[in-house]
Design a protein around this motif. Structure first.
Motif, PDB file in Angstrom:
ATOM      1  N   HIS A   1       0.850  -1.185   0.000  1.00  0.00           N
ATOM      2  CA  HIS A   1       0.000   0.000   0.000  1.00  0.00           C
ATOM      3  C   HIS A   1       0.889   1.239   0.000  1.00  0.00           C
ATOM      4  O   HIS A   1       1.705   1.415   0.908  1.00  0.00           O
ATOM      5  CB  HIS A   1      -0.904   0.019   1.233  1.00  0.00           C
ATOM      6  N   TYR A   2       0.728   2.107  -1.012  1.00  0.00           N
ATOM      7  CA  TYR A   2       1.536   3.321  -1.061  1.00  0.00           C
ATOM      8  C   TYR A   2       0.976   4.283  -2.098  1.00  0.00           C
ATOM      9  O   TYR A   2       0.082   3.937  -2.883  1.00  0.00           O
ATOM     10  CB  TYR A   2       3.001   3.001  -1.369  1.00  0.00           C
ATOM     11  N   ASN A   3       1.499   5.517  -2.108  1.00  0.00           N
ATOM     12  CA  ASN A   3       1.168   6.535  -3.094  1.00  0.00           C
ATOM     13  C   ASN A   3       2.339   6.714  -4.058  1.00  0.00           C
ATOM     14  O   ASN A   3       3.495   6.429  -3.718  1.00  0.00           O
ATOM     15  CB  ASN A   3       0.870   7.872  -2.408  1.00  0.00           C
ATOM     16  N   GLU A   4       2.016   7.251  -5.245  1.00  0.00           N
ATOM     17  CA  GLU A   4       3.023   7.339  -6.297  1.00  0.00           C
ATOM     18  C   GLU A   4       2.686   8.504  -7.218  1.00  0.00           C
ATOM     19  O   GLU A   4       1.512   8.776  -7.493  1.00  0.00           O
ATOM     20  CB  GLU A   4       3.007   6.021  -7.071  1.00  0.00           C
ATOM     21  N   VAL A   5       3.715   9.204  -7.695  1.00  0.00           N
ATOM     22  CA  VAL A   5       3.571  10.138  -8.796  1.00  0.00           C
ATOM     23  C   VAL A   5       4.683   9.837  -9.791  1.00  0.00           C
ATOM     24  O   VAL A   5       5.823   9.541  -9.387  1.00  0.00           O
ATOM     25  CB  VAL A   5       3.620  11.613  -8.324  1.00  0.00           C
ATOM     26  N   LEU A   6       4.364   9.874 -11.081  1.00  0.00           N
ATOM     27  CA  LEU A   6       5.350   9.456 -12.078  1.00  0.00           C
ATOM     28  C   LEU A   6       5.161  10.227 -13.370  1.00  0.00           C
ATOM     29  O   LEU A   6       4.108  10.800 -13.635  1.00  0.00           O
ATOM     30  CB  LEU A   6       5.256   7.956 -12.341  1.00  0.00           C
ATOM     31  N   ALA A   7       6.223  10.190 -14.177  1.00  0.00           N
ATOM     32  CA  ALA A   7       6.181  10.673 -15.556  1.00  0.00           C
ATOM     33  C   ALA A   7       6.742   9.571 -16.446  1.00  0.00           C
ATOM     34  O   ALA A   7       7.676   8.861 -16.066  1.00  0.00           O
ATOM     35  CB  ALA A   7       6.995  11.953 -15.717  1.00  0.00           C
ATOM     36  N   ALA A   8       6.159   9.419 -17.640  1.00  0.00           N
ATOM     37  CA  ALA A   8       6.563   8.335 -18.537  1.00  0.00           C
ATOM     38  C   ALA A   8       6.430   8.790 -19.981  1.00  0.00           C
ATOM     39  O   ALA A   8       5.681   9.725 -20.293  1.00  0.00           O
ATOM     40  CB  ALA A   8       5.718   7.096 -18.293  1.00  0.00           C
ATOM     41  N   VAL A   9       7.167   8.113 -20.862  1.00  0.00           N
ATOM     42  CA  VAL A   9       7.193   8.437 -22.291  1.00  0.00           C
ATOM     43  C   VAL A   9       6.838   7.189 -23.094  1.00  0.00           C
ATOM     44  O   VAL A   9       7.292   6.084 -22.776  1.00  0.00           O
ATOM     45  CB  VAL A   9       8.592   8.934 -22.717  1.00  0.00           C
ATOM     46  N   LEU A  10       6.019   7.370 -24.143  1.00  0.00           N
ATOM     47  CA  LEU A  10       5.767   6.285 -25.087  1.00  0.00           C
ATOM     48  C   LEU A  10       6.973   6.158 -26.001  1.00  0.00           C
ATOM     49  O   LEU A  10       7.359   7.129 -26.669  1.00  0.00           O
ATOM     50  CB  LEU A  10       4.511   6.573 -25.901  1.00  0.00           C
ATOM     51  N   VAL A  11       7.582   4.977 -26.034  1.00  0.00           N
ATOM     52  CA  VAL A  11       8.802   4.745 -26.807  1.00  0.00           C
ATOM     53  C   VAL A  11       8.611   3.503 -27.679  1.00  0.00           C
ATOM     54  O   VAL A  11       7.573   2.843 -27.642  1.00  0.00           O
ATOM     55  CB  VAL A  11      10.029   4.575 -25.878  1.00  0.00           C
ATOM     56  N   ARG A  12       9.650   3.204 -28.441  1.00  0.00           N
ATOM     57  CA  ARG A  12       9.658   1.963 -29.210  1.00  0.00           C
ATOM     58  C   ARG A  12      11.027   1.309 -29.104  1.00  0.00           C
ATOM     59  O   ARG A  12      12.055   1.991 -29.071  1.00  0.00           O
ATOM     60  CB  ARG A  12       9.282   2.200 -30.675  1.00  0.00           C
ATOM     61  N   ASP A  13      10.990  -0.003 -29.030  1.00  0.00           N
ATOM     62  CA  ASP A  13      12.198  -0.829 -29.073  1.00  0.00           C
ATOM     63  C   ASP A  13      12.158  -1.520 -30.421  1.00  0.00           C
ATOM     64  O   ASP A  13      11.444  -2.507 -30.593  1.00  0.00           O
ATOM     65  CB  ASP A  13      12.187  -1.826 -27.920  1.00  0.00           C
ATOM     66  N   GLY A  14      12.899  -0.985 -31.406  1.00  0.00           N
ATOM     67  CA  GLY A  14      12.678  -1.399 -32.779  1.00  0.00           C
ATOM     68  C   GLY A  14      11.310  -0.889 -33.206  1.00  0.00           C
ATOM     69  O   GLY A  14      11.029   0.302 -33.149  1.00  0.00           O
ATOM     70  N   LEU A  15      10.428  -1.814 -33.607  1.00  0.00           N
ATOM     71  CA  LEU A  15       9.062  -1.435 -33.951  1.00  0.00           C
ATOM     72  C   LEU A  15       8.082  -1.746 -32.831  1.00  0.00           C
ATOM     73  O   LEU A  15       6.879  -1.514 -32.974  1.00  0.00           O
ATOM     74  CB  LEU A  15       8.627  -2.170 -35.232  1.00  0.00           C
ATOM     75  N   ARG A  16       8.573  -2.253 -31.716  1.00  0.00           N
ATOM     76  CA  ARG A  16       7.691  -2.674 -30.628  1.00  0.00           C
ATOM     77  C   ARG A  16       7.410  -1.498 -29.696  1.00  0.00           C
ATOM     78  O   ARG A  16       8.354  -0.912 -29.146  1.00  0.00           O
ATOM     79  CB  ARG A  16       8.330  -3.827 -29.850  1.00  0.00           C
TER      80      ARG A  16
ATOM     81  N   ARG B   1       6.621   0.519 -26.389  1.00  0.00           N
ATOM     82  CA  ARG B   1       6.935   0.317 -24.980  1.00  0.00           C
ATOM     83  C   ARG B   1       6.643   1.621 -24.227  1.00  0.00           C
ATOM     84  O   ARG B   1       6.401   2.663 -24.818  1.00  0.00           O
ATOM     85  CB  ARG B   1       8.424  -0.042 -24.787  1.00  0.00           C
ATOM     86  N   VAL B   2       6.694   1.551 -22.916  1.00  0.00           N
ATOM     87  CA  VAL B   2       6.595   2.723 -22.060  1.00  0.00           C
ATOM     88  C   VAL B   2       7.847   2.765 -21.184  1.00  0.00           C
ATOM     89  O   VAL B   2       8.254   1.738 -20.635  1.00  0.00           O
ATOM     90  CB  VAL B   2       5.335   2.678 -21.174  1.00  0.00           C
ATOM     91  N   THR B   3       8.464   3.930 -21.076  1.00  0.00           N
ATOM     92  CA  THR B   3       9.610   4.120 -20.187  1.00  0.00           C
ATOM     93  C   THR B   3       9.250   5.140 -19.115  1.00  0.00           C
ATOM     94  O   THR B   3       8.797   6.240 -19.430  1.00  0.00           O
ATOM     95  CB  THR B   3      10.847   4.590 -20.970  1.00  0.00           C
ATOM     96  N   ILE B   4       9.441   4.769 -17.858  1.00  0.00           N
ATOM     97  CA  ILE B   4       9.222   5.679 -16.740  1.00  0.00           C
ATOM     98  C   ILE B   4      10.509   6.474 -16.527  1.00  0.00           C
ATOM     99  O   ILE B   4      11.568   5.904 -16.259  1.00  0.00           O
ATOM    100  CB  ILE B   4       8.845   4.903 -15.468  1.00  0.00           C
ATOM    101  N   THR B   5      10.410   7.788 -16.668  1.00  0.00           N
ATOM    102  CA  THR B   5      11.596   8.634 -16.542  1.00  0.00           C
ATOM    103  C   THR B   5      11.774   9.190 -15.134  1.00  0.00           C
ATOM    104  O   THR B   5      12.900   9.419 -14.694  1.00  0.00           O
ATOM    105  CB  THR B   5      11.520   9.801 -17.543  1.00  0.00           C
ATOM    106  N   ASP B   6      10.673   9.448 -14.439  1.00  0.00           N
ATOM    107  CA  ASP B   6      10.717  10.025 -13.094  1.00  0.00           C
ATOM    108  C   ASP B   6       9.596   9.415 -12.269  1.00  0.00           C
ATOM    109  O   ASP B   6       8.458   9.295 -12.758  1.00  0.00           O
ATOM    110  CB  ASP B   6      10.538  11.541 -13.136  1.00  0.00           C
ATOM    111  N   ILE B   7       9.889   9.073 -11.010  1.00  0.00           N
ATOM    112  CA  ILE B   7       8.867   8.450 -10.184  1.00  0.00           C
ATOM    113  C   ILE B   7       9.250   8.579  -8.708  1.00  0.00           C
ATOM    114  O   ILE B   7      10.425   8.418  -8.348  1.00  0.00           O
ATOM    115  CB  ILE B   7       8.663   6.968 -10.579  1.00  0.00           C
ATOM    116  N   TRP B   8       8.246   8.906  -7.895  1.00  0.00           N
ATOM    117  CA  TRP B   8       8.422   9.000  -6.443  1.00  0.00           C
ATOM    118  C   TRP B   8       7.316   8.208  -5.753  1.00  0.00           C
ATOM    119  O   TRP B   8       6.166   8.188  -6.227  1.00  0.00           O
ATOM    120  CB  TRP B   8       8.361  10.452  -5.978  1.00  0.00           C
ATOM    121  N   VAL B   9       7.664   7.574  -4.649  1.00  0.00           N
ATOM    122  CA  VAL B   9       6.722   6.792  -3.856  1.00  0.00           C
ATOM    123  C   VAL B   9       6.945   7.139  -2.377  1.00  0.00           C
ATOM    124  O   VAL B   9       7.954   7.740  -2.013  1.00  0.00           O
ATOM    125  CB  VAL B   9       6.907   5.279  -4.078  1.00  0.00           C
TER     126      VAL B   9
END
Length: 217
Positions: free
Chosen positions: A59-74, A76-84
């Motif tokens: 049980h916890y709280n979270e705030v985050l920022a993320a970017v939609l990316v690709r690995d080749g053509l696949r 993905r999502v990468t989390i760049t900043d996150i605090w809990v």
């Protein structure tokens, strides 16, 4: 060292999500080997508040920022900043998946699922990270399944982890504020492109546990 559950983590709670299109040149650094998904030089970037509660493994709280990316053509999502606000979550996120979790204090009030607008603030010892308010607008019918993969840098290599979730959802009006000295690197300008609240989600993060090999006879 805080202990944390093995993967996968089974989580449940409430999520408050906003999306922006931001110039590619303003994105925070991404893991080697992935590229942002762009349209006319802009990338899709999101920020979210999450409250893990109910029968979550932690049980916890979270705030985050993320970017939609690709690995080749696949995609993905990468989390760049996150605090809990949970040391076990911080340790587990870093060691299991390469998610760069830090610790912060949260002040969260309201509950959109019960008709109350959300007010949220996250702070480190040095400064405020972000403040936001969410107000629910239109509730969408049904419960929505979503599956995607998170890609992070772990031990000098890309670590890709599956996420599977299901939730009710509402369109929302959101307002965010990032102080100039905030460590949350989200170069968002103006109102979000889209904001959603994900009510009573259930989520599985990480690879399924592997069965122990059967001893030879």
């Amino acid at each position: 060292m805080p202990t944390y559950p093995p993967e996968p983590w089974h989580l449940a709670g409430q999520m408050y999500l906003s999306l922006w299109l931001v110039p590619r040149r303003e994105l925070p650094p991404l893991p080697d080997g992935v590229r942002p998904v762009t349209l006319a030089g802009r990338a899709l970037m999101g920020a979210a508040w999450v409250r893990y509660e109910n029968d979550s493994v932690l049980h916890y709280n979270e705030v985050l920022a993320a970017v939609l990316v690709r690995d080749g053509l696949r995609p993905r999502v990468t989390i760049t900043d996150i605090w809990v606000d949970s040391p076990p979550s911080k340790a587990g996120g870093r060691e299991l998946w390469g998610i760069p979790k830090e610790l912060a204090a949260f002040d969260i009030s309201g509950d959109i699922s019960r008709g109350k607008g959300l007010q949220a603030t996250a702070r480190t010892e040095d400064a405020t990270l972000a403040t936001a308010s969410f107000h629910s607008r239109t509730r969408l019918p049904g419960r929505w399944p979503v599956s995607y993969r998170i890609t992070q840098q772990l031990g000098g290599h890309l670590k890709t982890s599956p996420v599977r979730s299901r939730s009710a959802a509402s369109l929302a009006k959101a307002s965010w504020h990032f102080p100039p000295d905030s460590a949350l690197r989200l170069p968002a300008h103006g109102q979000p492109l889209l904001s959603l609240t994900l009510h009573d989600f259930r989520l599985t993060f990480g690879n399924p546990a592997r069965a122990a090999p059967t001893p030879e006879r």
